[in-house]
Scaffold this motif. Structure first.
Motif, PDB file in Angstrom:
ATOM      1  N   PRO A 383       0.838  -1.097  -0.013  1.00 41.24           N
ATOM      2  CA  PRO A 383      -0.028  -0.048  -0.286  1.00 41.24           C
ATOM      3  C   PRO A 383       0.908   1.333  -0.018  1.00 41.24           C
ATOM      4  N   LEU A 384       0.338   2.018  -0.701  1.00 40.21           N
ATOM      5  CA  LEU A 384       1.249   3.448  -0.787  1.00 40.21           C
ATOM      6  C   LEU A 384       0.622   4.301   0.591  1.00 40.21           C
ATOM      7  N   ARG A 385      -0.407   4.017   1.073  1.00 41.85           N
ATOM      8  CA  ARG A 385      -0.739   4.472   2.449  1.00 41.85           C
ATOM      9  C   ARG A 385      -1.135   3.480   3.256  1.00 41.85           C
ATOM     10  N   PRO A 386      -1.124   3.515   4.635  1.00 36.55           N
ATOM     11  CA  PRO A 386      -1.443   2.429   5.594  1.00 36.55           C
ATOM     12  C   PRO A 386      -2.743   1.927   5.368  1.00 36.55           C
ATOM     13  N   LEU A 387      -3.055   0.721   5.348  1.00 36.40           N
ATOM     14  CA  LEU A 387      -4.390  -0.070   5.372  1.00 36.40           C
ATOM     15  C   LEU A 387      -5.043   0.372   6.412  1.00 36.40           C
ATOM     16  N   TYR A 388      -4.363   0.393   7.605  1.00 36.97           N
ATOM     17  CA  TYR A 388      -5.373   0.425   8.740  1.00 36.97           C
ATOM     18  C   TYR A 388      -5.900   1.780   8.899  1.00 36.97           C
ATOM     19  N   LYS A 389      -5.242   2.750   8.200  1.00 43.48           N
ATOM     20  CA  LYS A 389      -5.824   4.009   8.250  1.00 43.48           C
ATOM     21  C   LYS A 389      -6.815   4.349   6.880  1.00 43.48           C
ATOM     22  N   THR A 390      -6.898   3.359   5.853  1.00 41.83           N
ATOM     23  CA  THR A 390      -7.829   3.512   4.829  1.00 41.83           C
ATOM     24  C   THR A 390      -9.193   2.943   5.148  1.00 41.83           C
ATOM     25  N   GLN A 391     -10.152   4.027   5.294  1.00 40.14           N
ATOM     26  CA  GLN A 391     -11.562   3.587   5.574  1.00 40.14           C
ATOM     27  C   GLN A 391     -12.130   3.108   4.767  1.00 40.14           C
ATOM     28  N   ALA A 392     -12.029   3.306   3.271  1.00 42.23           N
ATOM     29  CA  ALA A 392     -13.087   2.534   2.524  1.00 42.23           C
ATOM     30  C   ALA A 392     -12.502   2.551   1.060  1.00 42.23           C
ATOM     31  N   ASN A 393     -13.024   1.820   0.232  1.00 39.86           N
ATOM     32  CA  ASN A 393     -12.766   1.867  -1.219  1.00 39.86           C
ATOM     33  C   ASN A 393     -14.084   1.944  -2.020  1.00 39.86           C
ATOM     34  N   VAL A 394     -14.024   2.662  -3.084  1.00 33.89           N
ATOM     35  CA  VAL A 394     -15.248   2.989  -3.862  1.00 33.89           C
ATOM     36  C   VAL A 394     -14.694   2.808  -5.268  1.00 33.89           C
ATOM     37  N   ASN A 395     -15.145   1.638  -5.720  1.00 25.74           N
ATOM     38  CA  ASN A 395     -14.600   1.036  -7.023  1.00 25.74           C
ATOM     39  C   ASN A 395     -15.515   1.405  -8.311  1.00 25.74           C
ATOM     40  N   ILE A 396     -14.994   1.771  -9.559  1.00 25.06           N
ATOM     41  CA  ILE A 396     -15.906   2.247 -10.466  1.00 25.06           C
ATOM     42  C   ILE A 396     -15.710   1.385 -11.539  1.00 25.06           C
ATOM     43  N   ASP A 397     -16.413   0.225 -11.960  1.00 24.04           N
ATOM     44  CA  ASP A 397     -16.401  -0.496 -12.891  1.00 24.04           C
ATOM     45  C   ASP A 397     -17.607  -0.511 -13.936  1.00 24.04           C
ATOM     46  N   GLY A 398     -17.460   0.364 -14.787  1.00 29.23           N
ATOM     47  CA  GLY A 398     -18.637   0.884 -15.733  1.00 29.23           C
ATOM     48  C   GLY A 398     -19.360   1.854 -15.266  1.00 29.23           C
ATOM     49  N   LEU A 399     -20.159   2.770 -16.016  1.00 30.80           N
ATOM     50  CA  LEU A 399     -20.607   4.036 -15.776  1.00 30.80           C
ATOM     51  C   LEU A 399     -22.211   3.797 -16.568  1.00 30.80           C
ATOM     52  N   ALA A 400     -23.037   4.438 -15.908  1.00 34.65           N
ATOM     53  CA  ALA A 400     -24.569   4.442 -16.546  1.00 34.65           C
ATOM     54  C   ALA A 400     -24.438   4.996 -17.938  1.00 34.65           C
ATOM     55  N   VAL A 401     -25.004   4.357 -18.742  1.00 32.94           N
ATOM     56  CA  VAL A 401     -24.926   4.745 -20.441  1.00 32.94           C
ATOM     57  C   VAL A 401     -26.166   4.659 -20.955  1.00 32.94           C
ATOM     58  N   ILE A 402     -27.197   3.918 -20.392  1.00 33.99           N
ATOM     59  CA  ILE A 402     -28.374   3.578 -20.956  1.00 33.99           C
ATOM     60  C   ILE A 402     -29.369   4.791 -21.156  1.00 33.99           C
ATOM     61  N   ASP A 403     -29.656   4.969 -19.655  1.00 28.61           N
ATOM     62  CA  ASP A 403     -30.615   6.274 -19.457  1.00 28.61           C
ATOM     63  C   ASP A 403     -30.606   6.833 -18.126  1.00 28.61           C
ATOM     64  N   GLN A 404     -31.299   8.194 -17.939  1.00 24.52           N
ATOM     65  CA  GLN A 404     -31.202   8.518 -16.628  1.00 24.52           C
ATOM     66  C   GLN A 404     -31.837   7.668 -15.917  1.00 24.52           C
ATOM     67  N   PHE A 405     -31.512   7.556 -14.463  1.00 21.27           N
ATOM     68  CA  PHE A 405     -32.035   6.634 -13.543  1.00 21.27           C
ATOM     69  C   PHE A 405     -32.759   7.163 -12.447  1.00 21.27           C
ATOM     70  N   ASN A 406     -33.454   6.458 -11.664  1.00 22.17           N
ATOM     71  CA  ASN A 406     -34.285   6.769 -10.490  1.00 22.17           C
ATOM     72  C   ASN A 406     -33.650   6.177  -9.291  1.00 22.17           C
ATOM     73  N   ALA A 407     -32.716   5.253  -9.458  1.00 24.33           N
ATOM     74  CA  ALA A 407     -32.294   4.377  -8.507  1.00 24.33           C
ATOM     75  C   ALA A 407     -30.832   4.108  -8.763  1.00 24.33           C
ATOM     76  N   VAL A 408     -30.120   3.483  -7.678  1.00 28.62           N
ATOM     77  CA  VAL A 408     -28.823   3.134  -7.454  1.00 28.62           C
ATOM     78  C   VAL A 408     -28.834   1.802  -7.120  1.00 28.62           C
ATOM     79  N   ILE A 409     -27.823   0.987  -7.419  1.00 26.87           N
ATOM     80  CA  ILE A 409     -27.648  -0.386  -6.750  1.00 26.87           C
ATOM     81  C   ILE A 409     -26.202  -0.434  -5.846  1.00 26.87           C
TER      82      ILE A 409
END
Length: 547
Positions: A383-409
């Protein structure tokens, strides 16, 4: 540790209500379809040749991302002053003169690589020059929670196990999660279990045979097998063409037709086989370096800036492969030029904020996701920064491309307190949170991208997707479009700029991610795993060891 106490909920809600300001809203409104499309088009263009791991196009993409991070004002996350985190890797490509032989006591049959079999793993440890006995071990599953064991009373030590793909049929959620696949259906799980029982290797039969055309498997397996240079190459692991599978059972009283009936009746019976197998592989080898690219936006709080949120997106795809309808560049627009472009958009906007969130945010474009989460796994080991000080990961694999949406998963949201922030962000954005559709497995979706590598390292992780609850099209139409992509474009040369992209939906997704990341980065409360989640132990160990 008290979980979801009244004080905890009050602090979460309060932080979401007071965290945003005029600067926040002004910055969020600068997301534009033009900027996003320019970056996505660049990454998905033929210039980068499908961004293959360790290939010239992949190296060009890493350099482009580095330059964009510099232009966006980010600082290098690597303490040596570089945006690059280099990873030594080793690649093998199987050559057609590899020799797989089957012995049935009378005849010796040589199988042709590509047409009759393919290799999951390559390298010197697959070398088995002397004939080895084979054993049929059903699905190759040991699942104590379902009281299921294909290896019961079966000795496979120093033998090759022959396995069916998939798992036992079930309509009940309590048994192998009903119709949805579990982790036991993955080839990697079957291979690990076989090795743990002392097997020398495995032969997996795609089953039932009609699910996928062999040509699809051939295209999928035609790409270079890549592993970290420090890793040990895997044991012999073969996929055999179902058209040739019956010869594995010569003289045993079994064939695929009988196995299919057993499968339907949940009565698959394991047994010793009369056939033996040898393999002499020949490979084209190379060693190379591929880079993660990481920049950081430092937090504004004197204490909390030493805690980190990781925002990740893989920039690699499959590179150049077998031509389909004359096209051999696997551009990977949705997988994951869109996600890498979104990462750059978010990084630039966070750096534009006059008042940064309390915690520091690391933006990391990882390599080698398509080869087995190699870049994200390497980061968690180095790790480039300590894991114990890393609070969370937000991963992005793909993005909305079909239509504007009313809900998220939120894939993986139920595993940690990130769910609270997802719900509150959805309220802020006038949306709702929905579960993943039944036709897609929640666990499989979480397991198949970089959030899994961060989770296994003890970091609460999430992947946020648009739900098929759209503003301008029906749910059925939305699901059809998603399935069309999965069945016809995913991991093909046609995941490219010829697709119709709804850029308003993409910008909407970007704004949601911006708000969600800001909320968790600026909250006075840290992120916690739910008590029952096994990665809790890893997180506690990281804290104890200050890793």
């Amino acid at each position: 540790m008290v979980f979801r106490s009244g004080l905890y909920l009050f602090m979460v809600i309060s932080s979401l209500l007071i965290g945003q300001n005029d600067d926040y809203y002004k910055t969020m409104n600068t997301f534009s379809s033009e900027s996003f499309f320019e970056r996505m088009s660049k990454l998905a263009g033929d210039e980068f040749e499908g961004r293959g791991t360790g290939q010239p196009g992949g190296e060009k993409a890493a350099l482009y991302i580095k330059r964009e991070m510099e232009k966006g004002g980010l600082q290098p996350a690597n303490r040596n002053g570089s945006f690059f985190q280099p990873i030594r890797m080793h690649g093998n490509t199987t050559l057609p003169d590899s020799e797989l032989l089957l012995f049935d006591g009378k005849d010796t049959t040589k199988l042709q690589f590509g047409d009759e079999y393919l290799l999951y793993k390559t390298g010197d440890q697959t070398f088995t020059p002397s004939p080895i006995p084979m054993v049929f071990a059903g699905y190759g599953i040991i699942a104590p929670e379902y009281d299921y064991n294909d290896y019961l009373n079966l000795d496979v030590t120093n033998k090759i196990v022959v396995l069916l793909s998939g798992e036992p049929l079930s309509e009940h959620q309590e048994y192998f999660d009903g119709p949805a696949p579990t982790i036991y259906s993955y080839p990697e799980s079957k291979q690990r279990i076989a090795i743990s029982r002392g097997a020398r290797g495995s032969v997996i039969i795609p089953f039932p045979c009609c699910e996928r055309d062999w040509g699809e498997f051939f295209n999928e397996f035609s790409f270079e097998d890549v592993i970290p240079a420090s890793a040990v190459t895997g044991q012999l692991s073969i996929m055999i063409n179902p058209n040739n599978a019956d010869m594995l059972f010569s003289g045993s009283g079994l064939n695929l037709e009988k196995l299919y009936r057993m499968h339907q009746n949940n009565s698959v019976a394991c047994r010793e086989l009369n056939t033996m197998l040898s393999f002499r592989g020949k490979f084209k080898r190379r060693d190379f370096i591929s880079n993660n690219v990481a920049g950081i936006v430092e937090g504004s709080d004197r204490e909390l800036k030493n805690e980190y949120i990781i925002v990740s997106a893989h920039y690699d795809h499959l590179g150049i492969g077998p031509a389909v309808k004359g096209d051999s560049i696997y551009n990977g627009l949705q997988d994951n030029a869109a996600g890498a472009a979104a990462l750059l958009e978010l990084a630039e906007r966070f750096n534009q904020l006059e008042k940064k969130p309390a915690r520091s945010v690391i933006f990391i474009a990882v390599t080698g996701e398509e080869k087995g989460l190699l870049g994200s796994t390497y980061y968690t080991q180095n790790p480039l920064r300590p894991l114990y000080k890393t609070q969370a990961n937000v991963n992005i694999d793909g993005l909305a491309v079909i239509d504007q949406f009313n809900a998220v998963i939120g894939v993986g949201r139920s595993l940690s307190t990130l769910d609270d922030y997802l719900q509150k962000t959805a309220i802020q954005m006038n949306m709702t949170v929905e579960d993943i559709p039944e036709m897609f497995s929640q666990w499989e979706s979480f397991n198949r991208s970089d959030q899994m590598a961060f989770a296994k390292a003890g970091i609460p992780s999430i992947l946020i997707l648009d739900a098929p609850n759209y503003r301008n099209i029906s749910i059925d139409e939305g699901l059809k479009k998603n399935l069309y992509y999965s069945n016809n474009l995913y991991h093909s040369p046609f995941d490219d700029l010829n697709q119709k992209i709804n850029l308003k939906a993409s910008v909407q997704h970007l704004k949601f991610l911006f708000s969600f990341i800001y909320n968790i980065a600026d909250s006075p409360v840290g992120i916690e795993w739910k008590p029952e989640v096994p990665w809790n132990i890893v997180r506690f160990r990281n804290i104890a060891e200050k890793k």
